[in-house]
Each structure stands twice: as C-alpha cells, then as structure tokens.
Design a protein around this motif. Structure first.
Motif, PDB file in Angstrom:
ATOM      1  N   THR A  19       0.767  -1.131   0.033  1.00  0.00           N
ATOM      2  CA  THR A  19       0.021   0.026  -0.089  1.00  0.00           C
ATOM      3  C   THR A  19       0.714   1.276  -0.066  1.00  0.00           C
ATOM      4  OG1 THR A  19      -0.142  -0.372   2.491  1.00  0.00           O
ATOM      5  CG2 THR A  19      -1.971  -1.185   1.225  1.00  0.00           C
ATOM      6  N   GLY A  20       2.028   1.265  -0.423  1.00  0.00           N
ATOM      7  CA  GLY A  20       2.933   2.273  -0.662  1.00  0.00           C
ATOM      8  C   GLY A  20       2.261   3.446  -1.608  1.00  0.00           C
ATOM      9  N   LEU A  21       3.071   4.507  -1.508  1.00  0.00           N
ATOM     10  CA  LEU A  21       2.309   5.670  -2.225  1.00  0.00           C
ATOM     11  C   LEU A  21       3.286   6.346  -3.522  1.00  0.00           C
ATOM     12  CD1 LEU A  21       0.991   7.706   0.566  1.00  0.00           C
ATOM     13  CD2 LEU A  21      -0.261   6.285  -0.884  1.00  0.00           C
ATOM     14  N   THR A  22       4.233   5.620  -3.849  1.00  0.00           N
ATOM     15  CA  THR A  22       5.150   5.801  -5.155  1.00  0.00           C
ATOM     16  C   THR A  22       4.278   5.527  -6.345  1.00  0.00           C
ATOM     17  OG1 THR A  22       6.110   3.649  -5.411  1.00  0.00           O
ATOM     18  CG2 THR A  22       7.228   5.372  -3.940  1.00  0.00           C
ATOM     19  N   PRO A  23       4.495   6.407  -7.329  1.00  0.00           N
ATOM     20  CA  PRO A  23       3.902   6.084  -8.637  1.00  0.00           C
ATOM     21  C   PRO A  23       3.820   4.503  -9.190  1.00  0.00           C
ATOM     22  CG  PRO A  23       4.887   8.287  -8.869  1.00  0.00           C
ATOM     23  CD  PRO A  23       5.480   7.215  -7.554  1.00  0.00           C
ATOM     24  N   GLU A  24       5.119   3.961  -8.892  1.00  0.00           N
ATOM     25  CA  GLU A  24       5.119   2.464  -9.270  1.00  0.00           C
ATOM     26  C   GLU A  24       4.374   1.718  -8.475  1.00  0.00           C
ATOM     27  OE1 GLU A  24       6.419   1.747 -12.327  1.00  0.00           O
ATOM     28  OE2 GLU A  24       6.899   3.813 -12.213  1.00  0.00           O
ATOM     29  N   THR A  25       4.257   1.877  -7.057  1.00  0.00           N
ATOM     30  CA  THR A  25       3.296   0.903  -6.466  1.00  0.00           C
ATOM     31  C   THR A  25       1.971   1.190  -6.572  1.00  0.00           C
ATOM     32  OG1 THR A  25       5.292   1.297  -4.535  1.00  0.00           O
ATOM     33  CG2 THR A  25       3.007   0.247  -3.770  1.00  0.00           C
ATOM     34  N   LEU A  26       1.610   2.544  -6.738  1.00  0.00           N
ATOM     35  CA  LEU A  26       0.266   2.780  -7.287  1.00  0.00           C
ATOM     36  C   LEU A  26      -0.250   1.998  -8.541  1.00  0.00           C
ATOM     37  CD1 LEU A  26       0.280   6.533  -6.066  1.00  0.00           C
ATOM     38  CD2 LEU A  26      -1.233   4.779  -4.976  1.00  0.00           C
ATOM     39  N   LYS A  27       0.720   2.303  -9.399  1.00  0.00           N
ATOM     40  CA  LYS A  27       0.223   1.638 -10.929  1.00  0.00           C
ATOM     41  C   LYS A  27       0.125  -0.217 -10.743  1.00  0.00           C
ATOM     42  CE  LYS A  27       3.452   4.045 -13.061  1.00  0.00           C
ATOM     43  NZ  LYS A  27       4.454   4.514 -13.913  1.00  0.00           N
ATOM     44  N   ARG A  28       0.921  -0.531  -9.927  1.00  0.00           N
ATOM     45  CA  ARG A  28       0.872  -2.074  -9.622  1.00  0.00           C
ATOM     46  C   ARG A  28      -0.381  -2.362  -8.923  1.00  0.00           C
ATOM     47  NH1 ARG A  28       3.344  -6.983 -11.341  1.00  0.00           N
ATOM     48  NH2 ARG A  28       2.340  -8.545  -9.633  1.00  0.00           N
ATOM     49  N   ALA A  29      -0.641  -1.538  -7.952  1.00  0.00           N
ATOM     50  CA  ALA A  29      -1.909  -1.826  -7.042  1.00  0.00           C
ATOM     51  C   ALA A  29      -2.997  -1.664  -7.976  1.00  0.00           C
ATOM     52  CB  ALA A  29      -1.900  -1.042  -6.111  1.00  0.00           C
ATOM     53  N   PHE A  30      -2.928  -0.802  -8.856  1.00  0.00           N
ATOM     54  CA  PHE A  30      -4.159  -0.508  -9.839  1.00  0.00           C
ATOM     55  C   PHE A  30      -4.470  -1.698 -10.618  1.00  0.00           C
ATOM     56  CE2 PHE A  30      -5.507   0.974 -14.064  1.00  0.00           C
ATOM     57  CZ  PHE A  30      -6.701   1.459 -13.772  1.00  0.00           C
ATOM     58  N   LEU A  31      -3.354  -2.215 -11.250  1.00  0.00           N
ATOM     59  CA  LEU A  31      -3.413  -3.259 -12.254  1.00  0.00           C
ATOM     60  C   LEU A  31      -3.859  -4.705 -11.594  1.00  0.00           C
ATOM     61  CD1 LEU A  31      -0.497  -2.309 -14.621  1.00  0.00           C
ATOM     62  CD2 LEU A  31      -3.026  -2.182 -15.235  1.00  0.00           C
ATOM     63  N   ASP A  32      -3.508  -4.755 -10.349  1.00  0.00           N
ATOM     64  CA  ASP A  32      -3.825  -5.791  -9.532  1.00  0.00           C
ATOM     65  C   ASP A  32      -5.370  -5.844  -9.239  1.00  0.00           C
ATOM     66  OD1 ASP A  32      -1.435  -7.216  -9.611  1.00  0.00           O
ATOM     67  OD2 ASP A  32      -0.757  -6.348  -7.340  1.00  0.00           O
ATOM     68  N   ASN A  33      -5.571  -4.666  -8.717  1.00  0.00           N
ATOM     69  CA  ASN A  33      -7.082  -4.551  -8.648  1.00  0.00           C
ATOM     70  C   ASN A  33      -7.988  -4.836  -9.949  1.00  0.00           C
ATOM     71  OD1 ASN A  33      -6.982  -4.327  -5.792  1.00  0.00           O
ATOM     72  ND2 ASN A  33      -6.516  -2.308  -5.910  1.00  0.00           N
ATOM     73  N   LEU A  34      -7.389  -4.327 -10.706  1.00  0.00           N
ATOM     74  CA  LEU A  34      -8.209  -4.493 -12.181  1.00  0.00           C
ATOM     75  C   LEU A  34      -8.326  -5.915 -12.471  1.00  0.00           C
ATOM     76  CD1 LEU A  34      -9.467  -3.106 -14.864  1.00  0.00           C
ATOM     77  CD2 LEU A  34      -7.387  -3.282 -15.695  1.00  0.00           C
ATOM     78  N   PHE A  35      -7.321  -6.811 -12.357  1.00  0.00           N
ATOM     79  CA  PHE A  35      -7.235  -8.086 -12.722  1.00  0.00           C
ATOM     80  C   PHE A  35      -7.743  -9.129 -11.649  1.00  0.00           C
ATOM     81  CE2 PHE A  35      -4.979 -12.305 -12.821  1.00  0.00           C
ATOM     82  CZ  PHE A  35      -5.133 -12.451 -14.282  1.00  0.00           C
ATOM     83  N   TYR A  36      -7.659  -8.878 -10.347  1.00  0.00           N
ATOM     84  CA  TYR A  36      -7.960  -9.674  -9.063  1.00  0.00           C
ATOM     85  C   TYR A  36      -9.439  -9.430  -8.740  1.00  0.00           C
ATOM     86  CZ  TYR A  36      -3.320 -11.750  -9.317  1.00  0.00           C
ATOM     87  OH  TYR A  36      -2.104 -12.395  -9.684  1.00  0.00           O
ATOM     88  N   ILE A  37      -9.690  -8.157  -8.534  1.00  0.00           N
ATOM     89  CA  ILE A  37     -11.193  -7.894  -8.355  1.00  0.00           C
ATOM     90  C   ILE A  37     -12.253  -7.601  -9.140  1.00  0.00           C
ATOM     91  CG2 ILE A  37     -12.423  -6.184  -6.980  1.00  0.00           C
ATOM     92  CD1 ILE A  37     -10.276  -5.722  -5.170  1.00  0.00           C
TER      93      ILE A  37
END
Length: 842
Positions: A19-37
């Motif tokens: 749950t970091g706030l760097t752009p790279e972490t946010l982008k990864r989390a966004f794509l994970d949620n698109l895929f897994y949720i």
C-alpha cells in the motif's frame, strides 16, 4: 478513452510495500485490482472497471488508518460521538479521499502514466444520493470535520438502495427517475453481517412480574426485521484518523420459506424478504398517503434501534457497564427523524437489560443531544397516535409515561396553567391525536441547539418558547459550517492553488487563516489573477451548460445563481419575477444599460409538492421565451440545470458571481449553500435570514447586497393583516410581471398552467414575496451597477473569501466538542499488520 499501451501488467516494477504511495506501487496496485477484483484485462476493461480498480486501490490505502483507528478506540474506550441522521449526502468519494489522504497529484500522475484521465474516471462514480439537501450535506461535512479533528465518531443512518430520485426535465417539467446508485456496486463499503441486529415492529405488549417482583413489560412483535451494517471509511484531512459511517440495510431474518415454497406458493416463499427490505429501499417515501407515513416511521425506528443496539454491543465489547453508557457515547440527533431514540433507548435499557425507570431515564437524558433544523411548525414531525401505537406499541407506552412524569414537573413549576400543559405535552390533542417528536427530543435530551444565531433566538422566542422557559440551560447555538476540503480544494483547484501560493496551505484545516488574504484585496495584480480564475471557472460551467442545455453562454456575463431545494419559502419565484421585470424593461428600452446576465437555477422539488413543481416549470417557461428572443441576444439567458447534486454543486459554486439567498426572513434555519458560494468568491444578495446574518457581519455590509423585511418586520406585517393585493395593485411592474404569467406568455398561451401559483401569491402569499419584490428589484439594480465596476466587484469577491473563516465545519465541530459533547481528540498511531497479529495472538 482507450488505455495506452503502457497499461501493461508486466511493465510495472514490483515493490514490496503493498500500500505504498510511489507512482510505481500505485500503478501495480491499480493493475492488480483490475485483474483480481474486477476480473478484467485492459483490452476488455471499461472506464467503470478502471474507476473501480482505482477506488479499491485508494480504499486499500485507507484500511490501515481505518483499522488502526478502530483498534485505538477499542483499546482506550474513547468517548464517541454517535451522529444519528436519516440523511447523509456524502457526494462522490474518490476525489475527496484523494484530497484527504494528500495523494491527489501523485495518483493523477500515476493514472496518466497508464494512459488514463483521472477526471474521466471520477465521472464514473455513482453519487450516493442519500439525502435531500442541506441536512444530509451538513451531516457529511460534520463527519469529515470530526475525522480531521481526530474526534472519535460513528455516523449512523440508512443504506437506501435507491437514493433521492434522479431529476429529468421534459417539456419544462420535473420528471422523477429512479436513482439506482448501487447498480454497479459500491467499492467504498464493507458489509458487516456478523454485527446484524433484529428490529421489532407491530404486535402487542404483555405486562408481567419478574422474579424480583418488579413490574416488567414484554413486547410480542408482529414482524422482526434484520438490520445489516455496511461501513464506509471517513478519512480525516492529512491525519491518521479514519472514522466510520455505518449504514443499515433491512433484510428478512429468513430470506426464503421452504415450507411455503413446498406448498406451491412460490411468490409467498419470498414475501417476507420483500416486505422487510422495503424499509431500506428508498429515501423518504411519499408520505401523502398513510402507507408512506407508516413506512417513514418504520425507517426511523429501524435505523435508530439498529444503531442503539450497536452502541450497546460496543459497550459490552469494551468491558464497560451499562451505567457508563453516557460516558462512552454522546448521541447527536440530526433533527427529529431520529427522535424516537429517546423511547427506544429507554425500552432497551429497561426491557432488554433490566434497568429501573429512574436509572434508564438518567442514562437517556445524559446521553442525547438534539439539533433543531427548522422554524416551520409544519416541518416538526408528528405521528398519528393510532398509527404510532400499531407500529410501536411499547414505545407509545413509554412515551405516555414520559409525558405523565414530565407534565407533573411542569404542573409543579407552573401551577394553574393548563394552557401551558397543553402546549408542552408530548401528545397533541387539539384534534386528531399526534405524538410530537420535537417535544420528545426536547424532554429526553440534555442539549437543544439551533444552527445559526438568528435561528436559535427564534426557537427561544417562538417555536420552542415554552421549552426555553422551562429549560433555558439546555439551549445553545451552533452555527453550521461546510468542509473546505470538498467545497474549495476539490471543487475549485484554481482558487486553491492561488491561495496556497499566497498564504500557504495550512488554511485548509485552519480556515480562519484566509483572513491573511485581506492584505491582497487592493493589489491590482492579485485582483487580475483572481478575476481570471473566476473567468476560467465560468468558462468551464458555460461549456457544461452548452453540453447539457444546448445554450451558448457568455462567460463574461454576470452568473446569477440560485441552486437549492425548490420550495416556496426559498422563493425561487421571487427571482423569476425579477427576471421577467428585467425582460420587460429591456423590451421597452432596448438601449437600457445593464450588464449581461445569465440566471442559473438548480434544485429538486419533492415529488408530491405540486406548487414547487410549478415553480420549476415557470423557470423553464421563462427560459424558453427569453432564450429564443433575438432581441435579448447575449444580454439575458436563463438556465435550469437538471439533477442538482453534490457533483454538480462542485461545478457551480466556483463559477458563481452572485449567490441568491432570498428566503423570507425567519424561515431559513441556517443554510450552507450561502457559505459554499461565498467561500468560492461569490457575493451574496439576501435577506437577514439564517446564517446570512452572520455572513454579512463577517464579510462586511458593504460586501453583501441586503434587501427585504427583517424577521420582526415580517411578524409585525402579518399581525396587522397582510394583503398581497395592495402590492399587486400598487406596483405597475409587479402587476405586469404577474399578469404576463397569467395570460400564458411563459406557457405557450395556456393561461391555466400557472394559475395555482399566482392564486397562492395574490390570495395568501405566506412568504411575503410581493412585499419584498420592490426592494429586491431595486437591490438587483445595485448589483448590476457594482458588477460593471470590475475592480470593485473583484475586491468584494476577495474579501468574501478572506472573511469566511468562521464558516468551516471544523469550527462548528470544535464548538460542539467544547460545549455539548465534551469529547477530547484522540490522535491515531498507525499499526502495521505484524502488530495487529501480535495483538490477536495475545
């Protein structure tokens, strides 16, 4: 908009911090949620899928704060504000959470890196229309401020499946369309079925003697409904605090009856489910019919009982005794909708937990505070005794007993005053017998507050005069406020950036720091930049109106705005009479020197309020004539913006030049739209009503356009006998305006359309519109003259913003905390997963 090729799962660098706030972490989390949720990959994903993925990404970053906050409150047994409201008009959550977390810019950049547009994603969010207007929006502002000020709180309300209707305009008339806000899911809520409770309705009571020989009562209900809580996180502005809004959804205890199903009655097998779920189906059913009244009362006891049972569960979970309830919780009633709290808390403490009357009454009175929001007696809720008793037989018994004991106290204090007893009684017996909910709230609470200085004084002098004479120590005033996070930072980023550049950014949570802008009010360079920001905001709204209404609007014109619930006391039709008068003047004198104006309206009329619907139709009828008259060119335009809600409000407030706050003096309790306009640089035209009084005091009389009768003058005129015909016959322009409506000028020649509206004005005019007309029109002439002097107008605009620090909801909550709730702030330290795991292990 199609995603760019860089929406590629493999292209994003993996980081350890989920749950970091760097752009790279946010982008990864966004794509994970698109895929897994969402279960989508970019080529199949819709814009709504992208919104949902982003919302879950942001919610993940709220969860650590949310859980840490709940853990701290549990461990410390923190005194908690339970804010009970039938309405919570929260507005879209994505942008607001980004602002409060302080990550708006970084998320915007991360989304842009993925080839998406944050503004377009935010437009995908369905707005939860869980309120009518000011009452529900105030509740939302207060939740935001409590979290920002680190005040432990729980908001309690109803998770209406269908919010306030979506408004369409067809042939100039309001059409109500179902608001299916939950159709595609709500990423901001977490269901908590393990905390569900049962709520009883109907049936009868039985008296009995318990083992100790005490008189007790057992309620045998006709129906039991299950209340399931859904929690929404409420993040404070740049704090670790994340409080909770808990909304209750109605369900049947058993969703499916197999015995009935097996007998062949397939519809009957789910009938209990359908009947139960009606309770949280729709916001405010039409109560013009008895079934609607009954359902509305059932909604009130439903969310009140669920909420009180939840508080008692929390009390037990934290190992606190019942006698400590009022130390743990202070319950704020947002108007009379939750007033049945008084009777329900007594019932729970006595019938379910075995307390004596005196012990239960002591806890009840120490726990409850009541906010009154109206000066109109007809808006003070009351319920027919027969209906109340059928639905809530035990509560009616308790209310009778409260009333008996209360009137004994009144009789001792005011002997031989039977009229006072009649006025104060919790039961209105002047005709059909009614339970008076405001009276119940006054008797059962330790604090009664109005929401503006004038409002509170009028409560003391008129609406609640008898209670003030009996309990003067209970009464206090708490002027409303609004959150600058949503209504300045989020909705007006250009002005926010300029403020930050000029005075720093601490004003966002310390709004009185806006005072430092005063030094810039005379600076020509600052004035120029301020004016250009307003013009840019007006250009944005002009583009929106072109798209929604098909009108070409001149952004250089004076944007004269009245957006609020449509009601006779708010007097939108006074505004319309001025427009018609100005139109007639321009037709008669084409060379008349007046600045070009765009009159902007917005607001919803209650579905059963015929006259308010006629007012909408009149606005649109006037718009049709004026906007199609080539002689008007860009000089006059009239626009009705349909489906006014929080999202639309965020477009309108930053673009307004003139804020119309023109209710009859003595009718508006406070108003918060007046504050939102002024905080965005609009200048107010208004009466001395509600918080207008305090706004004018703060910004200066020279920066406020005042007109109209004062509250004492209103009372005096009505007392001496008000005759609207005198004004109609004595003012040629007023007569011309009204006659043009009557002959069908604005209804395609049909003189009957607006006859009920005009008859009301000429025969009753309960809100003295005709009495205030001439002064209003003259005041509008002064507005036009002032607007022509750009330097003068810009100075007024700057000073309005600079002097509005009092009207932050943060200040309101600080006042409540100090004077009513006695709730200290509880700073939150973030707890990581490992620490929570260790706590669990222990």
């Amino acid at each position: 908009m199609q995603p760019a090729a860089n929406l590629n799962h493999a292209a994003v660098q993996v980081e350890d911090d989920r749950t970091g706030l760097t752009p790279e972490t946010l982008k990864r989390a966004f794509l994970d949620n698109l895929f897994y949720i969402q279960g989508k990959f970019p080529r199949l994903a819709t814009q709504h899928d992208y919104y949902m993925a982003l919302a879950y990404t942001v919610r993940d970053r709220l969860l650590q704060r949310w859980i840490s906050t709940a853990a701290a409150y549990t461990e410390q047994g923190s005194r908690t504000v339970a804010y009970l409201s039938a309405e919570f008009l929260m507005g879209p959550q994505l942008g607001h959470n980004l602002v409060n977390l302080g990550i708006y810019d970084i998320v915007q950049q991360a989304v842009a890196d993925l080839g998406l547009n944050l503004d377009e994603l935010m437009e995908q969010e369905a707005e939860p229309g869980l309120g009518n207007g000011g009452l529900g929006r105030l509740a939302a502002c207060y939740l935001d401020s409590m979290a920002t000020l680190e005040v432990p709180s729980l908001g309690y309300g109803i998770r209406y499946e269908f919010g306030i209707f979506r408004q369409d305009i067809r042939n100039g008339q309001q059409v109500e369309v179902t608001d299916k806000w939950l159709r595609l899911g709500n990423p901001w809520e977490l269901p908590r079925p393990e905390w569900a409770v049962d709520v009883k309705l109907g049936g009868h009571t039985e008296a009995y003697t318990d083992r100790s020989g005490r008189y007790r009562v057992r309620w045998i209900p006709y129906q039991v409904i299950k209340g399931v809580p859904y929690d929404m996180p409420i993040a404070g502005y740049r704090t670790n605090t994340c409080n909770t809004l808990r909304l209750w959804s109605a369900q049947a205890p058993e969703a499916f009856d197999f015995e009935i199903f097996n007998s062949g009655d397939y519809l009957g097998a789910v009938q209990d489910k359908l009947s139960s779920e009606n309770l949280s189906k729709v916001l405010y059913p039409n109560d013009n019919i008895s079934q609607g009244k009954r359902l509305r009362l059932a909604q009130q006891i439903f969310f009140v009982s669920c909420s009180l049972q939840d508080m008692l569960r929390i009390l037990a979970r934290q190992g606190l005794a019942l006698s400590q309830f009022s130390q743990k919780f202070v319950i704020q009633l947002n108007d009379t909708h939750p007033a049945v709290t008084v009777a329900e808390l007594m019932r729970l403490l006595m019938d379910e937990h075995g307390l004596s009357w005196d012990a239960a009454w002591d806890i009840t009175q120490r726990s409850i505070a009541y906010t009154n929001h109206t000066l109109m007696p007809e808006a003070l809720e009351k319920w027919p005794v027969d209906m109340f008793g059928q639905l809530l037989p035990r509560h009616l018994e308790i209310i009778y007993e409260i009333n008996h004991r209360f009137l004994e106290q009144v009789r001792a204090r005011f002997p031989d005053d039977s009229d006072r007893l009649r006025r104060l009684s919790l039961i209105d017996e002047s005709g059909e017998r009614y339970v008076r909910m405001a009276h119940l709230a006054c008797v059962g609470s330790f604090s009664i507050n109005g929401v503006a200085a004038l409002h509170t004084e009028l409560l003391k002098q008129d609406v609640l005069k008898d209670f003030y004479e009996l309990y003067p120590e209970k009464f206090n005033s708490k002027t409303n406020g609004v959150t600058p996070r949503r209504f300045m930072v989020l909705s007006n980023p250009r002005q926010t950036e300029m403020l930050n550049r000029t005075i720093g950014d601490t004003w966002v949570s310390r709004l009185d720091e806006l005072k430092r802008l005063e030094a810039k009010a005379e600076d020509p360079s600052f004035q120029h930049d301020w004016h250009m920001i307003k013009q840019a905001n007006k250009g944005d709204l002009a583009n929106y109106m072109a798209k929604q209404n098909g009108l070409v609007i001149n952004p250089e014109s004076l944007f004269d705005v009245q957006v609020k619930r449509i009601h006779e006391y708010k007097r939108q039709h006074l505004n319309v009479l001025h427009i018609i008068t100005l139109y007639h003047r321009l037709k008669a004198s084409p060379n008349l020197e007046v600045p070009p104006r765009t009159f902007i309206f917005g607001g919803k009329a209650a579905p059963g309020y015929h006259v308010a619907k006629l007012m909408i139709r009149l606005v649109n009828g006037v718009a049709e004539v004026i906007n199609h008259d080539p002689a008007m060119r860009d000089r006059l335009k009239v626009v009705f913006l349909r489906n006014f809600n929080v999202r639309l409000a965020q477009r309108i407030y930053p673009a307004a030049d003139l804020s119309e706050q023109i209710s009859m003096a003595g009718k508006e309790a406070s108003g918060t739209g007046n504050m939102k306009f002024a905080l965005n640089g609009a200048v107010t035209i208004g009466t001395l009503d509600g918080a207008n009084v305090e706004i004018r005091d703060e910004v200066g009389a020279e920066n406020f356009f005042l007109f109209g009768l004062t509250a004492p003058e209103v009372y005096a005129l009505k007392a001496q006998g008000y005759n609207p015909w005198d004004y109609y016959q004595g003012d040629p322009e007023l007569k011309q305006a009204l006659d043009s409506i009557l002959v069908g000028t604005f209804s395609r020649g049909d003189g009957e359309v607006f006859k009920p509206l005009i008859d009301s004005l000429l025969n009753w005019d309960p809100y003295l519109l005709l009495a205030d007309y001439q002064d209003y029109v003259a005041c509008q002439e002064r507005v036009g003259q002032a607007f022509c002097d750009r330097t003068h107008w810009t100075r007024m605009s700057i000073l309005n913003v600079a002097r509005m620090g009092l009207f932050s909801s943060d200040r309101s909550i600080q006042d409540y905390c100090r004077d009513v709730w006695r709730t200290p702030a509880v700073p939150i330290e973030l707890t990581d997963h490992a620490q929570l795991g260790e706590t669990l292990a222990v």
